[in-house]
Design a protein around this motif. Structure first.
Motif, PDB file in Angstrom:
ATOM      1  N   ARG A 196      -0.744  55.876  42.949  1.00  0.00           N
ATOM      2  CA  ARG A 196      -1.258  56.932  43.781  1.00  0.00           C
ATOM      3  C   ARG A 196      -2.854  57.103  44.146  1.00  0.00           C
ATOM      4  O   ARG A 196      -3.396  57.176  42.990  1.00  0.00           O
ATOM      5  N   GLN A 199      -3.961  60.880  48.801  1.00  0.00           N
ATOM      6  CA  GLN A 199      -2.730  61.529  49.313  1.00  0.00           C
ATOM      7  C   GLN A 199      -1.867  60.077  49.904  1.00  0.00           C
ATOM      8  O   GLN A 199      -1.055  60.281  50.828  1.00  0.00           O
ATOM      9  N   ILE A 201      -0.271  56.211  48.682  1.00  0.00           N
ATOM     10  CA  ILE A 201       0.014  55.113  47.599  1.00  0.00           C
ATOM     11  C   ILE A 201      -0.223  53.751  48.083  1.00  0.00           C
ATOM     12  O   ILE A 201       0.069  53.253  49.232  1.00  0.00           O
ATOM     13  N   GLU A 250       7.053  62.594  45.946  1.00  0.00           N
ATOM     14  CA  GLU A 250       6.851  62.059  44.750  1.00  0.00           C
ATOM     15  C   GLU A 250       7.413  60.476  44.900  1.00  0.00           C
ATOM     16  O   GLU A 250       8.301  60.348  45.987  1.00  0.00           O
ATOM     17  N   HIS A 251       7.114  59.577  44.162  1.00  0.00           N
ATOM     18  CA  HIS A 251       7.388  58.278  44.539  1.00  0.00           C
ATOM     19  C   HIS A 251       7.885  57.490  43.252  1.00  0.00           C
ATOM     20  O   HIS A 251       7.512  57.956  42.139  1.00  0.00           O
ATOM     21  N   VAL A 264       9.845  56.806  48.235  1.00  0.00           N
ATOM     22  CA  VAL A 264       9.067  58.137  48.442  1.00  0.00           C
ATOM     23  C   VAL A 264       9.983  59.385  48.857  1.00  0.00           C
ATOM     24  O   VAL A 264      10.448  59.119  50.026  1.00  0.00           O
TER      25      VAL A 264
END
Length: 723
Positions: A196, A199, A201, A250-251, A264
């Motif tokens: 991450r 903001q 990924i 969250e991923h 995600v």
């Protein structure tokens, strides 16, 4: 008696109906929850991770709830050095996504839970060989040094990974509004780094190629997931995917064979309200005036974690929570009683905040005292790509006041310029920090090949039209008066000019003294020459019957059409953020007078010059500070020459291998000149015999292009610099 029994049965049936029917849904829900709990209990789970024996390398033991029904699958990567183990049909019950090890060559273990499996990622300091062994409810992983054969295999795998490529990039909507980015790899051994960044990924695939068809930006807003766009770019030998989510999310990422999936998920409402993501299993609590220590024991029994509460933890609490993650429930309890926790492995230590802060402050003071008493060591560091003096100055090792330093108060450092070595004296912890910084910063500087093209084009058109008109009267050619026309009476109209005779005009005779008078021309407007080119002409002579009177007409015309193009292509190779200059041309001498009256010879350059400073950005683009000039010798001015200048200076950002136009100049010159005899030149038709007309059209265009390329190796720089 029979009637009495019948009445008792009716009364019992009515009681059972009135009592059981209202509570029957609750009883069924309870049974279903018990069945669900039993189903979850039957699933396997990873409970703990232990280091079982210290040696050259640690041996790791993974404790499971049940023996594995299917052997785990595993693979390793060399860059970055990692070992990946997949536990099928297993969930993560340790309560933590990462376990710090910092022993031997093992840094830490990442625990990633995915549907149907749990992935263990062992992050190493360098590539290691490993073996796995299943012993009942335990999985043992033993690390060892890589043998020569394994090294060759790793090198072969590395070469194979250099030829790997991205096969396809797809996006799908998952359960619960989750967005899934699916990447198909050409090789299962491809090294992938998912992290991450702000903001977004970022997914980096090392030693991979990205086909031109996949170099695009996917707009996936219409799928209704947190992911808004996915951008795939190539930078050298690395492929980067940038996933741009929106909102709170969250991923999680996992890889199966040659398929990489990045999911995600949006955060749940209770997670968004708390400002953090809670991932614990949900529970319900309903207590009235319960002791905090007893409540902590309930949470410990539910999670299977070891909870150590300080003696100062006390008091009572009333709370009612329904379907709340256990870690959020624990957070609520600690906030209500002013508590805090510290986690080490699967052990939670809970105490008042002031008590924890006081203990940590005392530990820091003890470490500071130990560092003051710890013996000093001296270590020599060899720097390969940067100057030892520069490293010493940047990180404050030169002892200059007012500058931060990574050394302790007792530490010192000195640099030896001849061998480019750095000698540092400090505690072992500080020496390890210096070693880490040298590994990060002492890397070869990337190089850039910059090629400029200066294109000069011109298009010229010139047309001249002229006329000469003369009259000759041979009856009076040998007389004393000028040639002319006899008028009635005693008058005479004389015609004079500068043109010679008809014979000379037509080439029939040469000029001989006294042959006839050359003063026979009265209109002299011939076509002008263009440069060194003379105008072509044609002559006519009209004479009387006795060949005594001649009317001479000469028409001259010249048309010139020219096109030219000059291409100059300077190129130079330089290191990242290092200026470079290349030029070619001449120096023109000129005299310059001094205040005393003496003269001296000075020189002024008229050359082609490319001056540039590149900067490689983290995303693979190149920032250029460019100064391009092309000066040439101009017209003569006295004993010297003027300088024709073409110059551009700018800052521009260009992608690797791309071409950009720095600037251009376009000039157009159109002229029409008419020279004529007044009045006679304005006569329609016949006026053409009394005027001269010239037309000029000149177009010039200058364009400057520049193309930067990142050079991956020295051999590539040598071949690229050749024209």
């Amino acid at each position: 008696m029979t009637n009495r029994i019948a009445r008792w049965q009716e009364a019992l049936a009515s009681v059972l109906t009135s009592v059981l029917v209202p509570v029957l849904p609750s009883v069924l829900a309870l049974l279903l929850s018990v069945i669900a709990v039993d189903a979850r209990a039957e699933a396997n789970a990873l409970r703990a991770i232990d280091v079982v024996r210290e040696g050259t390398q640690p041996q790791l033991r993974f404790q499971l709830r049940q023996p594995l029904a299917v052997p785990p699958s595993s693979f390793s990567t060399a860059s970055p050095p990692r070992i990946v183990i997949d536990l099928p049909d297993t969930v993560n019950a340790t309560g933590q996504p990462r376990r710090m090890i910092e022993r031997g060559e093992v840094r830490h273990i990442d625990i990633v839970q995915a549907p149907g499996r749990t992935r263990l990622v062992l992050n190493l300091r360098r590539p290691m060989s490993f073996t796995t062994e299943t012993r009942g409810r335990e999985l043992l992983v033993v690390l060892s040094e890589i043998s020569s054969g394994a090294t060759a295999a790793a090198q072969s795998a590395s070469v194979a990974s250099e030829r790997s490529a991205i096969v396809d990039i797809d996006f799908r909507r998952g359960d619960g509004g989750a967005g899934r980015v699916i990447v198909d790899l050409a090789s299962a051994q491809a090294a992938v780094d998912v992290r991450r960044q702000g903001q977004a990924i970022v997914v980096d695939v090392m030693k991979a190629r990205l086909p031109e068809l996949l170099r695009r930006r996917l707009d996936v807003k219409d799928f209704g997931t947190p992911v808004q766009a996915v951008t795939a770019t190539a930078s050298g030998d690395m492929v980067r995917l940038t996933i741009e989510p929106q909102g709170q999310w969250e991923h999680i990422a996992w890889q199966t064979e040659r398929r990489l999936v990045v999911e995600v998920r949006p955060l749940q409402p209770e997670d968004r309200a708390s400002g953090r993501g809670y991932r614990g299993e949900k529970l319900s609590l309903n207590f009235q005036n319960v002791e905090v220590r007893a409540l902590l024991q309930v949470i410990a029994d539910f999670t299977g974690l070891n909870v150590v509460a300080s003696d100062t933890v006390g008091g009572s609490l009333t709370l009612r929570l329904k379907d709340v993650p256990w870690d959020q429930a624990l957070d609520i309890v600690m906030q209500a009683r002013g508590l805090d926790m510290r986690r080490q492995g699967n052990v939670l230590w809970i105490a008042p905040k002031d008590e924890l802060l006081t203990k940590e402050r005392l530990e820091l003071e003890q470490r500071a005292q130990i560092s003051e008493l710890e013996p000093l060591m001296t270590e020599t560091f060899q720097l390969n790509y940067q100057k030892a003096e520069a490293f010493q100055k940047v990180f404050g090792l030169d002892g200059q006041p007012g500058r931060g330093s990574i050394l302790s108060r007792r530490g010192s450092a000195s640099a030896e310029p001849r061998t480019n070595k750095l000698f540092v004296t400090d505690t072992p912890a500080r020496l390890e920090e210096v070693r880490r910084l040298i590994q990060i910063t002492d890397v070869p500087q990337r190089q850039v090949l910059i090629e400029a093209r200066i294109v000069e084009a011109d298009d010229s058109f010139n047309r001249n039209l002229g006329v000469r008109l003369g009259y000759l009267d041979l009856n009076n050619a040998r007389g004393t008066g000028p040639a002319g026309i006899n008028l009635p009476g005693s008058g005479r109209l004389a015609m004079t000019g500068n043109y010679q005779g008809v014979g000379e005009q037509t080439g029939q005779a040469g000029v001989t003294p006294g042959s006839y008078s050359p003063n026979t021309q009265f209109v002299n407007l011939p076509a002008d020459r263009i440069g060194s080119n003379l105008a072509a002409s044609i002559g006519f002579s009209l004479f009387s019957a006795g060949a005594n009177r001649f009317l001479n007409l000469e028409l001259s015309a010249l048309q010139a059409d020219g096109k030219g193009k000059i291409i100059s292509s300077p190129r130079v190779v330089t290191a990242d953020q290092q200026p470079a200059i290349i030029e070619q041309g001449e120096e023109i001498p000129y005299q310059q007078a001094t205040s005393s009256g003496a003269t001296s010879i000075q020189f002024k350059k008229a050359n082609l010059k490319l001056e540039v400073t590149p900067q490689i950005t983290p995303d693979g683009n190149i920032l250029l500070t460019v100064d391009v000039a092309k000066d040439s010798r101009g017209i003569a001015v006295g004993t010297s020459y003027a300088i024709d200048t073409k110059h551009v200076k700018t800052n521009v950002q260009v992608e690797n291998g791309g071409t950009v136009v720095l600037g251009g100049i376009f000039t157009q010159d159109e002229r029409t000149n008419i020279a004529k005899v007044p009045l006679l030149g304005d006569i329609p038709g016949l006026g053409a015999l009394f005027r001269n007309k010239s037309q000029l059209r000149l177009q010039k265009e200058l364009l400057i292009f520049i193309t930067p390329r990142i050079v991956t190796d020295i051999a590539g720089a040598r071949s690229a610099s050749q024209p």
